[in-house]
Design a protein around this motif. Structure first.
Motif, PDB file in Angstrom:
ATOM      1  N   GLY A 119     104.273  47.177  42.599  1.00 28.63           N
ATOM      2  CA  GLY A 119     104.222  45.832  43.173  1.00 28.63           C
ATOM      3  C   GLY A 119     105.602  45.194  43.196  1.00 28.63           C
ATOM      4  N   ASP A 120     105.650  43.897  43.516  1.00 27.33           N
ATOM      5  CA  ASP A 120     106.929  43.199  43.635  1.00 27.33           C
ATOM      6  C   ASP A 120     107.748  43.279  42.341  1.00 27.33           C
ATOM      7  N   THR A 121     107.069  43.174  41.194  1.00 30.09           N
ATOM      8  CA  THR A 121     107.786  43.222  39.912  1.00 30.09           C
ATOM      9  C   THR A 121     108.389  44.599  39.677  1.00 30.09           C
ATOM     10  N   MET A 197     107.420  46.828  27.855  1.00 28.83           N
ATOM     11  CA  MET A 197     107.076  45.451  28.233  1.00 28.83           C
ATOM     12  C   MET A 197     105.753  45.019  27.621  1.00 28.83           C
ATOM     13  N   GLN A 198     104.818  45.960  27.511  1.00 29.69           N
ATOM     14  CA  GLN A 198     103.553  45.630  26.848  1.00 29.69           C
ATOM     15  C   GLN A 198     103.780  45.381  25.356  1.00 29.69           C
ATOM     16  N   THR A 199     104.613  46.202  24.740  1.00 32.87           N
ATOM     17  CA  THR A 199     104.910  46.042  23.315  1.00 32.87           C
ATOM     18  C   THR A 199     105.561  44.696  23.033  1.00 32.87           C
ATOM     19  N   LEU A 200     106.422  44.262  23.953  1.00 34.05           N
ATOM     20  CA  LEU A 200     107.100  42.974  23.808  1.00 34.05           C
ATOM     21  C   LEU A 200     106.188  41.790  24.137  1.00 34.05           C
ATOM     22  N   GLY A 201     105.014  42.077  24.665  1.00 36.58           N
ATOM     23  CA  GLY A 201     104.077  41.010  25.002  1.00 36.58           C
ATOM     24  C   GLY A 201     104.375  40.340  26.335  1.00 36.58           C
ATOM     25  N   TRP A 202     105.197  40.969  27.152  1.00 39.98           N
ATOM     26  CA  TRP A 202     105.534  40.383  28.444  1.00 39.98           C
ATOM     27  C   TRP A 202     104.424  40.569  29.469  1.00 39.98           C
ATOM     28  N   ALA A 203     103.719  41.681  29.355  1.00 44.75           N
ATOM     29  CA  ALA A 203     102.723  42.018  30.369  1.00 44.75           C
ATOM     30  C   ALA A 203     101.535  42.727  29.730  1.00 44.75           C
ATOM     31  N   ARG A 204     100.402  42.625  30.398  1.00 48.88           N
ATOM     32  CA  ARG A 204      99.209  43.337  29.955  1.00 48.88           C
ATOM     33  C   ARG A 204      98.340  43.657  31.164  1.00 48.88           C
ATOM     34  N   ARG A 205      97.501  44.634  30.998  1.00 48.17           N
ATOM     35  CA  ARG A 205      96.627  45.041  32.097  1.00 48.17           C
ATOM     36  C   ARG A 205      95.439  44.101  32.231  1.00 48.17           C
ATOM     37  N   ASP A 206      95.045  43.848  33.467  1.00 46.01           N
ATOM     38  CA  ASP A 206      93.793  43.156  33.740  1.00 46.01           C
ATOM     39  C   ASP A 206      92.679  44.181  33.572  1.00 46.01           C
ATOM     40  N   VAL A 207      91.717  43.889  32.707  1.00 49.73           N
ATOM     41  CA  VAL A 207      90.676  44.875  32.407  1.00 49.73           C
ATOM     42  C   VAL A 207      89.765  45.127  33.601  1.00 49.73           C
ATOM     43  N   ASN A 208      89.769  44.236  34.571  1.00 45.44           N
ATOM     44  CA  ASN A 208      88.852  44.356  35.708  1.00 45.44           C
ATOM     45  C   ASN A 208      89.495  44.880  36.980  1.00 45.44           C
ATOM     46  N   SER A 209      90.784  45.167  36.962  1.00 41.25           N
ATOM     47  CA  SER A 209      91.442  45.661  38.164  1.00 41.25           C
ATOM     48  C   SER A 209      92.733  46.371  37.780  1.00 41.25           C
ATOM     49  N   ARG A 210      93.483  46.791  38.792  1.00 40.38           N
ATOM     50  CA  ARG A 210      94.775  47.446  38.546  1.00 40.38           C
ATOM     51  C   ARG A 210      95.901  46.431  38.401  1.00 40.38           C
ATOM     52  N   ALA A 211      95.569  45.152  38.462  1.00 42.54           N
ATOM     53  CA  ALA A 211      96.602  44.118  38.365  1.00 42.54           C
ATOM     54  C   ALA A 211      97.211  44.090  36.967  1.00 42.54           C
ATOM     55  N   LEU A 213      99.084  41.510  34.415  1.00 41.98           N
ATOM     56  CA  LEU A 213      99.264  40.086  34.179  1.00 41.98           C
ATOM     57  C   LEU A 213     100.551  39.868  33.393  1.00 41.98           C
ATOM     58  N   VAL A 214     101.493  39.172  34.002  1.00 44.90           N
ATOM     59  CA  VAL A 214     102.782  38.883  33.380  1.00 44.90           C
ATOM     60  C   VAL A 214     102.758  37.454  32.845  1.00 44.90           C
ATOM     61  N   SER A 215     103.049  37.277  31.561  1.00 38.96           N
ATOM     62  CA  SER A 215     103.043  35.945  30.962  1.00 38.96           C
ATOM     63  C   SER A 215     104.232  35.138  31.479  1.00 38.96           C
ATOM     64  N   PRO A 216     104.168  33.806  31.409  1.00 40.69           N
ATOM     65  CA  PRO A 216     105.329  32.999  31.822  1.00 40.69           C
ATOM     66  C   PRO A 216     106.603  33.388  31.090  1.00 40.69           C
ATOM     67  N   ALA A 217     106.477  33.586  29.764  1.00 43.12           N
ATOM     68  CA  ALA A 217     107.653  34.007  28.994  1.00 43.12           C
ATOM     69  C   ALA A 217     108.110  35.395  29.420  1.00 43.12           C
ATOM     70  N   GLY A 218     107.147  36.265  29.717  1.00 39.23           N
ATOM     71  CA  GLY A 218     107.479  37.609  30.169  1.00 39.23           C
ATOM     72  C   GLY A 218     108.186  37.590  31.510  1.00 39.23           C
ATOM     73  N   GLY A 219     107.735  36.706  32.412  1.00 38.53           N
ATOM     74  CA  GLY A 219     108.386  36.585  33.712  1.00 38.53           C
ATOM     75  C   GLY A 219     109.834  36.155  33.582  1.00 38.53           C
ATOM     76  N   ARG A 220     110.075  35.199  32.674  1.00 34.10           N
ATOM     77  CA  ARG A 220     111.462  34.748  32.454  1.00 34.10           C
ATOM     78  C   ARG A 220     112.310  35.863  31.850  1.00 34.10           C
ATOM     79  N   ALA A 221     111.712  36.612  30.919  1.00 36.16           N
ATOM     80  CA  ALA A 221     112.451  37.695  30.266  1.00 36.16           C
ATOM     81  C   ALA A 221     112.786  38.801  31.264  1.00 36.16           C
ATOM     82  N   ILE A 222     111.840  39.123  32.141  1.00 38.49           N
ATOM     83  CA  ILE A 222     112.085  40.151  33.150  1.00 38.49           C
ATOM     84  C   ILE A 222     113.224  39.727  34.074  1.00 38.49           C
ATOM     85  N   THR A 223     113.230  38.454  34.451  1.00 32.81           N
ATOM     86  CA  THR A 223     114.300  37.945  35.309  1.00 32.81           C
ATOM     87  C   THR A 223     115.656  38.029  34.615  1.00 32.81           C
ATOM     88  N   GLU A 224     115.670  37.774  33.303  1.00 34.21           N
ATOM     89  CA  GLU A 224     116.929  37.819  32.552  1.00 34.21           C
ATOM     90  C   GLU A 224     117.413  39.264  32.357  1.00 34.21           C
TER      91      GLU A 224
END
Length: 234
Positions: A119-121, A197-211, A213-224
């Motif tokens: 995806g975009d990320t 990224m999962q270990t750092l708590g930035w992102a996690r899987r949506d249990v109902n789809s392939r999406a 989920l990136v947390s707000p803090a995770g989104g900022r960290a990824i950008t940095e």
């Protein structure tokens, strides 16, 4: 009959629409039951079981029995690599299925592609690593290498690069993202980045789809950690 690998058999196994839907569902990396895969394929359980038997005989899926249930998974990263390549080819050739819904924006933003980020990320990660000279990309776009400065960055990000290099799986591989029509990073390194990224708590899987989920803090960290300075085309 000519000698050599029988690609016609593999092509026929993947080419059936119901089996293609099942294999695509297993690209989530999850183990799914025959009932769940039947729903994905839009067929009866009996028909799904027949399809799964063919896929298993063809070496594309494996099954594990746990209690009363049988769970199916892709038979390794080689299978996912072939499926990724076919999905990329279909996207590049304009062969896309239209399926709109509330989950589409989330899937386009970030989703799991077997065991790595797409995806975009995912495209952002790839572009950032390439832009800063951490990756080398050959003209055909699929042969990807990690530079010395890239190795330093990856290790600084907390990934044991030496262990990755000891594995049989290719370290880096470009995968054409079907939604972004650009490359995201597959291979052992792509999987390790998402796991980190999962270990750092930035992102996690949506249990109902392939999406993903990136947390707000995770989104900022990824950008940095993975900044992009220019609009590049790879």
């Amino acid at each position: 009959m000519r000698e050599g690998p029988d690609i016609a058999r593999i092509g026929s196994l993947i080419g059936d629409p119901a089996r293609a839907n099942m294999l695509t569902a297993l690209m989530s990396g999850k183990a799914l039951t025959a009932t769940e895969l039947a729903a994905e394929a839009g067929v009866t359980l009996q028909t799904a079981s027949s399809h799964l038997g063919k896929l298993q005989d063809g070496g594309l899926v494996t099954q594990t029995k746990q209690g009363r249930h049988r769970y199916f998974t892709l038979a390794g990263s080689q299978v996912s690599d072939v499926l990724e390549a076919l999905m990329g080819l279909a996207a590049r050739s304009g062969h896309l299925r239209t399926r709109t819904g509330p989950k589409d924006p989330a899937l386009r933003k970030a989703r799991i592609c077997y065991d790595h980020l797409a995806g975009d990320t995912g495209v952002r990660l790839f572009d950032s690593l390439y832009e800063r000279g951490f990756l080398t990309v050959q003209p055909e776009g699929t042969a990807v290498g990690l530079t010395d400065s890239g190795s330093d960055f990856i290790e600084g990000f907390g990934i044991d690069l030496l262990s990755l290099k000891k594995g049989r799986r290719p370290l880096c591989r470009a995968c054409l993202d079907w939604s972004a029509r650009r490359s995201h990073l597959a291979g052992a390194l792509g999987a390790a980045l998402f796991e980190r990224m999962q270990t750092l708590g930035w992102a996690r899987r949506d249990v109902n789809s392939r999406a993903i989920l990136v947390s707000p803090a995770g989104g900022r960290a990824i950008t940095e950690w993975f900044p992009i300075q220019a609009d590049i085309k790879i």
